[in-house]
Design an enzyme around this catalytic site. Sequence first.
Site, PDB file in Angstrom:
ATOM      1  CG  MET A 193      50.833  25.472  52.813  1.00  0.00           C
ATOM      2  SD  MET A 193      50.494  24.043  53.864  1.00  0.00           S
ATOM      3  CE  MET A 193      51.874  22.986  53.450  1.00  0.00           C
ATOM      4  CG  ASP A 229      54.955  37.339  53.154  1.00  0.00           C
ATOM      5  OD1 ASP A 229      54.835  36.134  52.863  1.00  0.00           O
ATOM      6  OD2 ASP A 229      54.139  38.212  52.805  1.00  0.00           O
ATOM      7  CG  LEU A 268      57.545  32.587  47.416  1.00  0.00           C
ATOM      8  CD1 LEU A 268      58.733  33.114  46.630  1.00  0.00           C
ATOM      9  CD2 LEU A 268      56.862  33.716  48.190  1.00  0.00           C
ATOM     10  CE  LYS A 304      51.428  20.097  46.149  1.00  0.00           C
ATOM     11  NZ  LYS A 304      52.005  21.315  46.750  1.00  0.00           N
ATOM     12  CG  ASN A 315      49.765  14.237  45.380  1.00  0.00           C
ATOM     13  OD1 ASN A 315      49.463  13.114  45.759  1.00  0.00           O
ATOM     14  ND2 ASN A 315      49.428  15.334  46.051  1.00  0.00           N
ATOM     15  CG  ASN A 316      48.398  19.104  44.403  1.00  0.00           C
ATOM     16  OD1 ASN A 316      48.688  18.205  45.194  1.00  0.00           O
ATOM     17  ND2 ASN A 316      48.525  20.380  44.709  1.00  0.00           N
ATOM     18  CE1 TYR A 317      43.687  14.389  36.334  1.00  0.00           C
ATOM     19  CE2 TYR A 317      45.568  12.910  36.274  1.00  0.00           C
ATOM     20  CZ  TYR A 317      44.264  13.201  35.927  1.00  0.00           C
ATOM     21  OH  TYR A 317      43.530  12.320  35.182  1.00  0.00           O
ATOM     22  CB  SER A 376      44.395  15.496  45.172  1.00  0.00           C
ATOM     23  OG  SER A 376      43.586  16.033  46.194  1.00  0.00           O
ATOM     24  CE  LYS A 390      50.419  26.710  41.298  1.00  0.00           C
ATOM     25  NZ  LYS A 390      51.452  26.990  42.317  1.00  0.00           N
TER      26      LYS A 390
END
Length: 291
Positions: A11, A30, A64, A170, A173-175, A177, A239
């Site tokens: 990303m 990086d 990160l 966030k 939302n990912n839960y 999804s 995660k």
Amino acid sequence: MNIGFIGLGAMGRPMASRIAVAGHQPLVFDVDPTAAQRLATEAAVRVATRREDFSDTDFVVTMLPTSAIVREALTGSSGVAPVLRKGTLVIDMSSSEPEDTRRLGAELGKLGIALVDAPVSGGVPRAITGQLTIMMGGDPAQIQRAKPVLELMGNRLFEVGALGAGHAMKALNNYVSAAAFEATSEALLIGQRFGIDPTQMVDILNVSTGRNFHSELSMKDHVIGGRFSAGFLLALAAKDVRIAAGLATAMKIDAPMLKLSAAQMSAASEQLGPKADVTEAIKAWDILPKA
């Protein structure tokens, strides 16, 4: 704008490129030095070789994998925070833990450095086109400072509350999804075993009330078609769902579906390994034949 950018993964790399395309020549770093060098051959970026290079930045963006890595990049033994000028704004676009974000904000505040959390949704395709959805948490004045930077990478910006609220949104939302992917996967596996064609099932779901992001964009190509390359790691998805589960506990909310989703995603990640794509989670439950 004088922008530093830390984290050039799947990303971060296209996001930093969007800043470069807009003419701001970001200073990039990086832990894998070859990542920065590769980006420098493709876009107008400056490559940081030491933390002191960040001393004249006005903004530092972090993208990160975890809160712990964000903290190490900023306040660790070789972190950049000690060399940043007072008034510098750090924008954490990672998927971090909301409570840790608040603690980090307090620590940076003692150095005269502001923090806004601004995680994203949309995946690599929208990172490439600069059409990410961005959820912003923090002091309203600092969010206004951050917006010109964030608008280089996203076109849907939402102010969701105080510091940490972006990261909370966030994770939640990912839960949702992840739960949709789990439910859709289970339905396909059950239907297939009963004798229903999984491709037809997806077609029906997509014109019915079961329609969701994964039925529309993941199932045919990545699961039934066997590509398994949606571009988001299963380990990171797991995660994020664990972060959401931890938030539910902290808020004293009994969320049995969330707990089950976190357990399912974590177990699949452990079974399939750290490099598995999120769509491969179905392999931990069963596997559909390739089309």
